[in-house]
Enzyme design. Structure first.
Site, PDB file in Angstrom:
ATOM      1  N   GLN A 141       0.853  -1.192   0.000  1.00  0.00           N
ATOM      2  CA  GLN A 141       0.000   0.000   0.000  1.00  0.00           C
ATOM      3  C   GLN A 141       0.886   1.239   0.000  1.00  0.00           C
ATOM      4  O   GLN A 141       1.981   1.197   0.594  1.00  0.00           O
ATOM      5  CB  GLN A 141      -0.919  -0.048   1.233  1.00  0.00           C
ATOM      6  CG  GLN A 141      -1.953  -1.173   1.136  1.00  0.00           C
ATOM      7  CD  GLN A 141      -2.565  -1.492   2.474  1.00  0.00           C
ATOM      8  OE1 GLN A 141      -3.409  -0.747   2.962  1.00  0.00           O
ATOM      9  NE2 GLN A 141      -2.139  -2.593   3.098  1.00  0.00           N
ATOM     10  N   HIS A 167       1.458   0.515  11.564  1.00  0.00           N
ATOM     11  CA  HIS A 167       2.682  -0.244  11.367  1.00  0.00           C
ATOM     12  C   HIS A 167       3.902   0.491  11.941  1.00  0.00           C
ATOM     13  O   HIS A 167       3.966   1.719  11.896  1.00  0.00           O
ATOM     14  CB  HIS A 167       3.005  -0.420   9.871  1.00  0.00           C
ATOM     15  CG  HIS A 167       1.905  -0.935   9.013  1.00  0.00           C
ATOM     16  ND1 HIS A 167       1.881  -2.220   8.500  1.00  0.00           N
ATOM     17  CD2 HIS A 167       0.775  -0.332   8.525  1.00  0.00           C
ATOM     18  CE1 HIS A 167       0.813  -2.379   7.741  1.00  0.00           C
ATOM     19  NE2 HIS A 167       0.121  -1.261   7.744  1.00  0.00           N
TER      20      HIS A 167
HETATM   21  N1  LIG Z   1       5.468  -9.317  -0.416  1.00  0.00           N
HETATM   22  C1  LIG Z   1       4.282  -9.020  -1.005  1.00  0.00           C
HETATM   23  N2  LIG Z   1       4.227  -8.372  -2.136  1.00  0.00           N
HETATM   24  N3  LIG Z   1       3.150  -9.473  -0.366  1.00  0.00           N
HETATM   25  C2  LIG Z   1       1.855  -8.938  -0.682  1.00  0.00           C
HETATM   26  C3  LIG Z   1       1.628  -7.721   0.202  1.00  0.00           C
HETATM   27  C4  LIG Z   1       0.291  -7.089  -0.122  1.00  0.00           C
HETATM   28  C5  LIG Z   1       0.278  -5.647   0.378  1.00  0.00           C
HETATM   29  N4  LIG Z   1       0.265  -5.592   1.838  1.00  0.00           N
HETATM   30  C6  LIG Z   1       0.508  -4.395   2.434  1.00  0.00           C
HETATM   31  O1  LIG Z   1       0.649  -3.363   1.815  1.00  0.00           O
HETATM   32  C7  LIG Z   1       0.613  -4.385   3.950  1.00  0.00           C
HETATM   33  C8  LIG Z   1       1.993  -3.840   4.346  1.00  0.00           C
HETATM   34  C9  LIG Z   1       2.844  -5.053   4.582  1.00  0.00           C
HETATM   35  C10 LIG Z   1       1.897  -6.228   4.910  1.00  0.00           C
HETATM   36  C11 LIG Z   1       0.548  -5.726   4.551  1.00  0.00           C
HETATM   37  C12 LIG Z   1      -0.672  -6.299   4.766  1.00  0.00           C
HETATM   38  C13 LIG Z   1      -1.001  -7.681   5.236  1.00  0.00           C
HETATM   39  C14 LIG Z   1      -1.676  -7.723   6.605  1.00  0.00           C
HETATM   40  O2  LIG Z   1      -2.773  -6.869   6.547  1.00  0.00           O
HETATM   41  P1  LIG Z   1      -4.139  -7.300   5.802  1.00  0.00           P
HETATM   42  O3  LIG Z   1      -3.778  -7.707   4.384  1.00  0.00           O
HETATM   43  O4  LIG Z   1      -4.778  -8.414   6.606  1.00  0.00           O
HETATM   44  O5  LIG Z   1      -4.944  -6.025   5.850  1.00  0.00           O
HETATM   45  N5  LIG Z   1       0.054  -8.610   5.225  1.00  0.00           N
HETATM   46  C15 LIG Z   1       0.389  -9.157   4.038  1.00  0.00           C
HETATM   47  O6  LIG Z   1       0.045  -8.718   2.961  1.00  0.00           O
HETATM   48  C16 LIG Z   1       1.266 -10.396   4.133  1.00  0.00           C
HETATM   49  N6  LIG Z   1       1.009 -11.248   2.967  1.00  0.00           N
HETATM   50  C17 LIG Z   1       2.693  -9.955   4.131  1.00  0.00           C
HETATM   51  C18 LIG Z   1       3.661 -11.109   4.222  1.00  0.00           C
HETATM   52  C19 LIG Z   1       3.444 -12.111   5.194  1.00  0.00           C
HETATM   53  C20 LIG Z   1       4.360 -13.164   5.296  1.00  0.00           C
HETATM   54  C21 LIG Z   1       5.467 -13.210   4.442  1.00  0.00           C
HETATM   55  C22 LIG Z   1       5.661 -12.210   3.498  1.00  0.00           C
HETATM   56  C23 LIG Z   1       4.756 -11.151   3.381  1.00  0.00           C
HETATM   57  C24 LIG Z   1      -0.893  -4.926  -0.195  1.00  0.00           C
HETATM   58  N7  LIG Z   1      -0.692  -4.325  -1.358  1.00  0.00           N
HETATM   59  O7  LIG Z   1      -1.934  -4.906   0.415  1.00  0.00           O
END
Ligand SMILES: N=C(N)NCCC[C@H](NC(=O)[C@@H]1CCC/C1=C\[C@H](COP(=O)(O)O)NC(=O)[C@@H](N)Cc1ccccc1)C(N)=O
Length: 173
Positions: A141, A167
């Site tokens: 994001q 965060h």
């Molecule tokens: N490495 C990537 N490209 N993975 C896709 C990220 C998607 C991205 N996520 C975010 O921007 C926030 C900031 C960091 C984590 C995150 C949100 C959520 C938690 O929030 P919620 O979605 O329930 O609202 N955690 C994640 O996504 C997890 N898969 C991150 C992760 C977990 C374990 C190992 C690697 C990565 C988005 N565009 O929504």
């Protein structure tokens, strides 16, 4: 040049030259005996300039960084649920008090983000001490991306708000 029937080919999977004998149908990584190494040097220079890209860091994919984060969700989070709590009902203000407490502990040097994330983070990356691995622009994001890319390796952000929640971000690479 190469001995008769030998030619240089390019392995796309390894991005490396290899040598092929069109008569024996033999391929090998090492140049055959009698190869003119000047030609090899020219080939390598022409095809591997990317390897010497200024500022290139071996092993780090281009334009990507690596960061860990600690996420505290609240009832207005886009997905008010996590491995910690199936239904998250704390208010955003309560979440802010919690994450500010974590921030103070980390800043006082008492404990690191990686030590806190496993028990305190509402993100599945908690099981990896908050480590999100490498990511580039466009993956996260916008608020998260802008904060993370503004950090130097080893630095921690202020509290960053996204639709996911609040965060703390530590840039690792
Ligand atoms: N490495 C990537 N490209 N993975 C896709 C990220 C998607 C991205 N996520 C975010 O921007 C926030 C900031 C960091 C984590 C995150 C949100 C959520 C938690 O929030 P919620 O979605 O329930 O609202 N955690 C994640 O996504 C997890 N898969 C991150 C992760 C977990 C374990 C190992 C690697 C990565 C988005 N565009 O929504």
């Amino acid at each position: 040049g190469l001995p008769p029937n030998w030619e240089v080919r390019h392995s796309n999977s390894k991005n490396l030259p290899y040598y092929f004998n069109s008569v024996d149908k033999v391929s090998r990584w090492e140049p055959p005996q009698g190869t003119d190494t000047d030609k090899l040097k020219h080939y390598m220079a022409a095809n591997h300039s990317a390897g010497s890209r200024p500022g290139a860091v071996p092993g780090v994919p281009e334009g990507k960084i690596r960061a860990a984060h600690l996420l505290v969700k609240h009832r207005d989070s886009r997905r008010p649920s996590s491995w910690r709590e199936s239904e998250i009902i704390r208010s955003k203000d309560e979440a802010m008090d919690i994450i500010k407490g974590h921030e103070q502990m980390i800043k006082s040097g008492g404990i690191s983000l990686g030590d806190l994330a496993p028990t305190e983070s509402d993100c599945s990356s908690a099981r990896k001490r908050g480590d999100l691995g490498y990511f580039g622009r466009g993956d996260m994001q916008k608020e998260f991306e802008d904060a993370a890319f503004a950090l130097k390796p080893g630095e921690m952000s202020a509290v960053v708000e996204t639709a996911s929640g609040l965060h703390l971000i530590e840039r690792l690479e």
